[in-house]
Design an enzyme around this catalytic site. Structure first.
Site, PDB file in Angstrom:
ATOM      1  N   LYS A 283       0.829  -1.198   0.000  1.00 51.94           N
ATOM      2  CA  LYS A 283       0.000   0.000   0.000  1.00 51.94           C
ATOM      3  C   LYS A 283       0.870   1.257   0.000  1.00 51.94           C
ATOM      4  CE  LYS A 283      -3.726  -2.021   2.810  1.00 51.94           C
ATOM      5  NZ  LYS A 283      -4.863  -1.756   1.922  1.00 51.94           N
ATOM      6  N   ARG A 357     -10.525 -11.199   1.274  1.00 55.70           N
ATOM      7  CA  ARG A 357     -11.439 -12.184   0.685  1.00 55.70           C
ATOM      8  C   ARG A 357     -10.828 -13.581   0.678  1.00 55.70           C
ATOM      9  NH1 ARG A 357     -11.640  -8.636  -4.600  1.00 55.70           N
ATOM     10  NH2 ARG A 357     -11.283  -7.142  -2.935  1.00 55.70           N
TER      11      ARG A 357
END
Length: 515
Positions: A283, A357
């Site tokens: 990130k 996920r």
């Protein structure tokens, strides 16, 4: 197979639980602060009718002299009222006698939080709270409003300890007071878990905190499993996220058995990435510190389980919480790697920052096949797209069931911690099934990012795609994306700047619908 069953006599260990878990049922001393409510016409609310006429006259005159209007959230701190604690916070409740019970509760929450913080700043140690039109709302607001995560600061910089008690002591044993205490304590517990810095809240420490908090409760069993167990269960998706971190993963199961022995449970699954660097797909550094809260879904599920068990709701609930860090290293999963999930499906990892996920996939499949719940809800800080879509006002819900959506929507309105329905439509599936090397890809195109994430998770709920299965036997599934609602940038009413602990109270309220 390696796991740890937490015994009932586990010792509470949190150095972060300095003030937030106190639900003392008896006052340690007489109140030195009092919160009362006033409506827009300066009509005094509720228990103030117990005051004698001289005190009511004093109070009303002081309010008029101060220019008070009774507007919601307007605050006046009064002194020298006969037969009252030395300082009285009078907070505006807005229009009198709102027809909506949830609106009255929300007004009481906001007013009690504002009054409680003001009295704490004035040095109050024991605050009596009037019911303010809704006793449950008032106690929730006071306890939520007094929350402050400051245990890592120097002692002189910490907020003082404050005890909250009902103004009318006969209400101490009422269901409204107990409900308010349980729900506020549950959300504050979730706030603490999410706000704690990642070096103090590793997967192991998260599991320890949850076990310490929940194991002593009646009808609760906490099982903490390790990476070896996950390997034996072939949880390749979950384990792929953990490989870059030196912190070992954990998988926490919480069983609450409040219903009939053979009754199908409600299943809750919470995303527990205790720090998310993005892995190899790292990130940007700006605001990466907020990724200590990427286990906000796990925190909300753990908080909800505490509330459900504290209230002894007559249902069975199982929670599954996969816990790990997502870090870059020489052993981390790489973009382009193909992994195999517990259900046998292969996944091409196109972006290691779409890790939530992956850990949820195995947890959802495990929960749906092992416990065969009637309803399965996962809660996750999953997609930046949800922040863009809904901001921090609503949590997004993707569900295959209209009846489940109705229950969640009603619960959110009752708690004023609201949901917004998003599409769980098969058209999004093609965006994650075009990999040349695997059954699924862990990301689709940039468009509809929250929707492709939700349809990805749906692939791991056992039996949903079985067209021959009886509809009544299929699991009702909902994915709740809290990426926007996980954090608040400012303090307002009972919302405190930082990790919010949402939607803990709404999950508890939802669980009530099965009574």
């Amino acid at each position: 197979m390696s796991f740890l069953r937490i015994p009932k006599n586990v010792t509470a260990l949190s150095k972060f639980s300095r003030t937030y878990f106190s639900t003392s049922s008896r006052m340690s001393q007489q109140p030195d602060g009092l919160i009362l409510g006033v409506y827009k016409d300066l009509t005094l609310a509720n228990s103030v009718k117990a005051l004698d006429e001289n005190v009511k006259t004093q109070l009303t005159e002081q309010l008029k002299n101060s220019g008070a209007t009774g507007k919601l959230g307007e605050l006046r701190v009064l002194y020298g009222l006969d037969s009252c604690p030395k300082q009285v916070a009078v907070v505006g409740l807005g229009k009198a006698a709102e027809a909506s019970v949830p609106k009255n509760m929300e007004n009481a929450r906001k007013a009690a939080a504002i009054g409680a913080r003001a009295l704490r700043e004035q040095g109050a140690k024991v605050i009596a709270v009037d019911s303010l039109g809704s006793l449950q709302g008032a106690v929730e607001g006071a306890k939520l409003g007094l929350y402050s995560f400051d245990s890592l600061k120097a002692e002189k910089s910490r907020k003082p300890l404050v005890e909250v008690t009902p103004y009318d002591q006969t209400e101490q044993e009422s269901s409204a007071w107990k409900n308010g205490l349980a729900c506020s304590e549950a959300q504050n517990f979730a706030r603490i878990l999410a706000e704690t810095p990642a070096n103090h809240m590793t997967p192991r420490l998260f599991a320890d905190q949850v076990a310490s908090k929940l194991s002593p409760l009646e009808n609760v069993e906490v099982i903490v499993r390790d990476g070896e167990w996950a390997e034996e269960m072939k949880m390749g998706a979950f384990l792929s996220v953990t490989r870059g971190s030196a912190a070992p993963p954990r998988f926490v199961e919480i069983h609450y058995r409040g219903g009939k022995e053979n009754e199908k449970p409600l299943a809750l699954v919470g995303k527990g990435v205790t720090f998310d660097s993005g892995g190899i797909s790292i990130k940007p550094s700006a605001n990466m510190h907020l990724m200590k809260g990427d286990m906000g879904g796990a925190a909300a599920v753990a908080g909800a389980m505490f509330g459900i068990a504290s209230l002894q709701l007559p249902i069975n609930v199982v929670a599954c919480i996969p816990l790990c860090e997502n870090m870059p290293s020489g052993t981390a999963t790489k973009p382009g790697d193909v992994i195999t999930a517990m259900n046998g499906k292969t996944i091409e990892v196109l972006n290691t920052d779409a890790e939530g996920r992956l850990i949820l996939a195995d947890a959802i499949y495990y929960a749906s096949t092992t416990f065969k719940p009637h309803t399965l809800i996962d809660v996750a800080t999953l997609t930046g797209a949800m922040v863009i879509a809904l901001g921090d006002v609503f949590s997004g819900v993707f569900t295959n069931s209209d009846s489940l959506w109705k229950q969640l929507d009603d619960a959110g309105h009752n708690t004023s911690d609201m949901f917004w329905r998003m599409p769980l439509h098969p058209s999004y599936k093609k965006l994650i099934t075009e990999s040349p090397v695997a059954d699924l890809m862990n990301v689709g195109s940039r468009a509809g990012g929250s929707c492709t994430a939700a349809i990805f998770l749906k692939e791991f709920v056992a039996g949903l795609d079985d067209e021959e299965a009886d509809e009544a036997e299929q699991i009702r599934f909902a994915h709740i994306d809290i990426a926007g609602s996980m954090d608040s940038g400012s303090t307002n009413g009972y919302t405190i700047k930082g990790m919010t602990g949402r939607p803990t109270r709404s999950l508890i309220e939802f669980a009530r619908t099965f009574q």
